[in-house]
Design a protein around this motif. Sequence first.
Motif, PDB file in Angstrom:
ATOM      1  N   ASP A  70       1.219   5.466  -5.101  1.00  0.00           N
ATOM      2  CA  ASP A  70       0.502   6.730  -4.971  1.00  0.00           C
ATOM      3  C   ASP A  70      -0.513   6.778  -6.115  1.00  0.00           C
ATOM      4  O   ASP A  70      -0.149   6.964  -7.273  1.00  0.00           O
ATOM      5  N   PRO A 111       6.172  -1.902  -1.615  1.00  0.00           N
ATOM      6  CA  PRO A 111       6.126  -0.927  -2.703  1.00  0.00           C
ATOM      7  C   PRO A 111       5.418   0.355  -2.252  1.00  0.00           C
ATOM      8  O   PRO A 111       4.561   0.332  -1.381  1.00  0.00           O
ATOM      9  N   ILE A 112       5.827   1.453  -2.860  1.00  0.00           N
ATOM     10  CA  ILE A 112       5.192   2.746  -2.576  1.00  0.00           C
ATOM     11  C   ILE A 112       4.234   3.011  -3.736  1.00  0.00           C
ATOM     12  O   ILE A 112       4.661   3.182  -4.874  1.00  0.00           O
ATOM     13  N   HIS A 164       1.446   6.316  -9.526  1.00  0.00           N
ATOM     14  CA  HIS A 164       2.909   6.315  -9.396  1.00  0.00           C
ATOM     15  C   HIS A 164       3.275   5.162  -8.467  1.00  0.00           C
ATOM     16  O   HIS A 164       2.861   5.127  -7.315  1.00  0.00           O
ATOM     17  N   ILE A 165       4.013   4.187  -9.003  1.00  0.00           N
ATOM     18  CA  ILE A 165       4.411   3.016  -8.226  1.00  0.00           C
ATOM     19  C   ILE A 165       5.936   2.987  -8.175  1.00  0.00           C
ATOM     20  O   ILE A 165       6.601   3.106  -9.203  1.00  0.00           O
ATOM     21  N   GLU A 166       6.459   2.813  -6.964  1.00  0.00           N
ATOM     22  CA  GLU A 166       7.908   2.733  -6.785  1.00  0.00           C
ATOM     23  C   GLU A 166       8.198   1.506  -5.935  1.00  0.00           C
ATOM     24  O   GLU A 166       7.558   1.287  -4.909  1.00  0.00           O
ATOM     25  N   GLN A 167       9.130   0.698  -6.374  1.00  0.00           N
ATOM     26  CA  GLN A 167       9.491  -0.508  -5.616  1.00  0.00           C
ATOM     27  C   GLN A 167      10.924  -0.365  -5.133  1.00  0.00           C
ATOM     28  O   GLN A 167      11.868  -0.540  -5.888  1.00  0.00           O
ATOM     29  N   PRO A 168      11.103  -0.035  -3.852  1.00  0.00           N
ATOM     30  CA  PRO A 168      12.466   0.034  -3.327  1.00  0.00           C
ATOM     31  C   PRO A 168      13.104  -1.352  -3.338  1.00  0.00           C
ATOM     32  O   PRO A 168      12.413  -2.355  -3.138  1.00  0.00           O
TER      33      PRO A 168
END
Length: 187
Positions: free
Chosen positions: A156, A153-154, A34-38
């Motif tokens: 997980d 980036p986050i 799971h990759i999240e880019q604020p």
Amino acid sequence: MRLPQIQIRTTDAKLDLHIGKPQQHIEQPEATLHIEQPAAILEIHTTRGVLKIDSSQARRDLGLIGPIEATKNAAKEGQQTALSGIERRVNEGRQIMMSAGKGQGRAIMQNIAKQNYGPHRVPFNIKFVPSIGSVKIDYTPGTTDVNIERREPIIDAKVNKPIYEYTPGKVTGTMVQRPNVDIDVIG
């Protein structure tokens, strides 16, 4: 002399083997990711540029002035005209006084009249309206400040264990021929 001899005969054992092959199955499931880019924080601050145009001198050159300035100019011009008129009359009175009784009565008056009302030459020249440099321009440039705050980036990631299945092989055997040893003594 004759020695006895030993004669040995052997029969080998024969086996019938049934081999079941082992089975191995390895499967590696994909990792759960799971990759999240604020979004980055972007701030832009600007100040406006200032442009000042002063065309008051150019307007004056064209004769376009405000009512207060027109009143001041008219008062100043009237005062100057009044003072020059008084000066002229004083000078004419002196001329008449100095030449009185010298037999020039009418000639003095005629000369004074010619000075005041005769043809006057007006100097003629080319005039640039409005005058050069009469419009004053002042410009202060604006500024732009850009601030960017980068955000990491986050990520997980969960690694899944491999799926491992193993079935061992099996070996079964039967004796087809038994071993045998025959010993004979000859002689």
